[in-house]
Design a protein around this motif. Structure first.
Motif: not given
Length: 323
Positions: A190-193, A223-225, A229-231
């Motif tokens: 989620l942090v690094d594409d 917030e990451l979850l 990106a999580m979706n």
């Protein structure tokens, strides 16, 4: 070019670089003599290993034919660990090679409606029915134990594969239960594409079971979850492989907000309730925090059986839709 010609060419390259072949042989010999294998490490010591060492252990545990000769090919190969099935079975967890047992039979009953829901088609289909979150109202009710057993049991199906995701990002339990070394995982995706699922997925010696660790801890995990990106990641997980069941070991609903965010993406939720410990009000409160999920189920853990003289891992199972 023949094997001999390739070897001669490589020898010339080493000599031009000022490296004697004997140095390479000695270095390789020293490394193999001192490096411990994954099987020599306890879950507790593995959790304390530096990240670089953990990566080395994962690489050591790969079969020789899985080790690619180039960096590009290596990046495309999932990591692999050899789970100590004997030690895992000693924790009360179902394993493929274990004899038939009461707990194995109980999880056969528990998994059946979950698989049926995931397989529904047409108007009866459950959206993201193959995304299953295992949670509880409070800590120490047995949710991680349940998640691992459920994943192991589904992995024994003839036509299903399983991905076990450690989504308890604040206090991951799977490393200790399964003897996993520290590794990148969900939060790193989620942090690094630039990180791909194949870079962090761990294959195991249980043929149909793979694991996605929680990854590097992050102060903005909630917030990451809840991020786009999580979706995208969950949509890819849900639809990329039609035969894959994805089990999420999540945090307790009343202790963190991560579980509530994660629940909004799930097709099915199993809430573990410990018999004679969890208050009825806590169960109701936990269920109320789940904003939307097509299927919510409850599982009674550590219930006293009619012929059982003490509390143990006995399970009751409540099944239904809605709240």
């Amino acid at each position: 070019m023949s094997v001999i010609e390739k070897a001669a060419k490589r020898l010339e390259e080493l000599q031009r670089a000022g490296i004697e072949p004997s140095q390479v042989a000695n270095a390789a010999s020293d490394d193999s003599a001192t490096a411990p294998t994954l099987a020599d490490r306890s879950p507790q010591s593995l959790r304390r290993e530096p990240r670089a060492r953990a990566t080395h252990l994962l690489r050591e545990s790969q079969p020789a034919n899985d080790r690619a000769p180039s960096a590009e090919q290596t990046a495309a190969v999932s990591q692999r660990v050899e789970l100590n099935l004997g030690q895992i079975a000693a924790f009360g967890i179902v394993t493929p090679d274990a004899p038939r047992s009461r707990i194995a039979d109980e999880f056969r009953v528990i998994k059946r409606p979950l698989i049926a829901n995931a397989a529904r088609k047409g108007d009866a289909a459950v959206r993201n029915g193959n995304l299953i979150m295992i949670t509880s109202a409070l800590p120490r009710e047995g949710k991680s134990f349940t998640a691992v057993n459920l994943a192991m049991s589904i992995a024994m199906e003839m036509d299903r594969t399983v991905l076990l995701v450690d989504a308890d990002v604040a206090r991951p339990s799977l490393p200790a239960l399964l003897g996993l070394p520290p590794a990148r995982g969900l939060l790193d995706l989620l942090v690094d594409d630039a990180v791909d699922v194949s870079d962090v997925l761990i294959r195991t010696n249980v043929e149909k079971l793979s694991i996605l660790p929680s990854g590097t801890q992050h102060i903005r995990a909630t917030e990451l979850l809840a991020s786009d990106a999580m979706n995208r990641l969950l949509e890819e997980m849900a639809h990329r492989y039609s035969d894959r069941m994805i089990i999420f070991d999540s945090p307790p609903l009343l202790m963190t907000t991560e579980a509530r965010v994660l629940a909004t993406h799930m097709g099915q939720i199993v809430m573990v309730v410990q018999a004679e410990r969890t208050a009825h009000a806590d169960v109701q409160h936990a269920l109320a925090t789940i904003e939307s999920c097509p299927v919510k189920l409850m599982m009674l853990n550590k219930g006293r059986g009619r012929t059982q003289g003490a509390y143990g891992y006995g399970y009751g199972y409540g099944y239904g839709y809605g709240s």
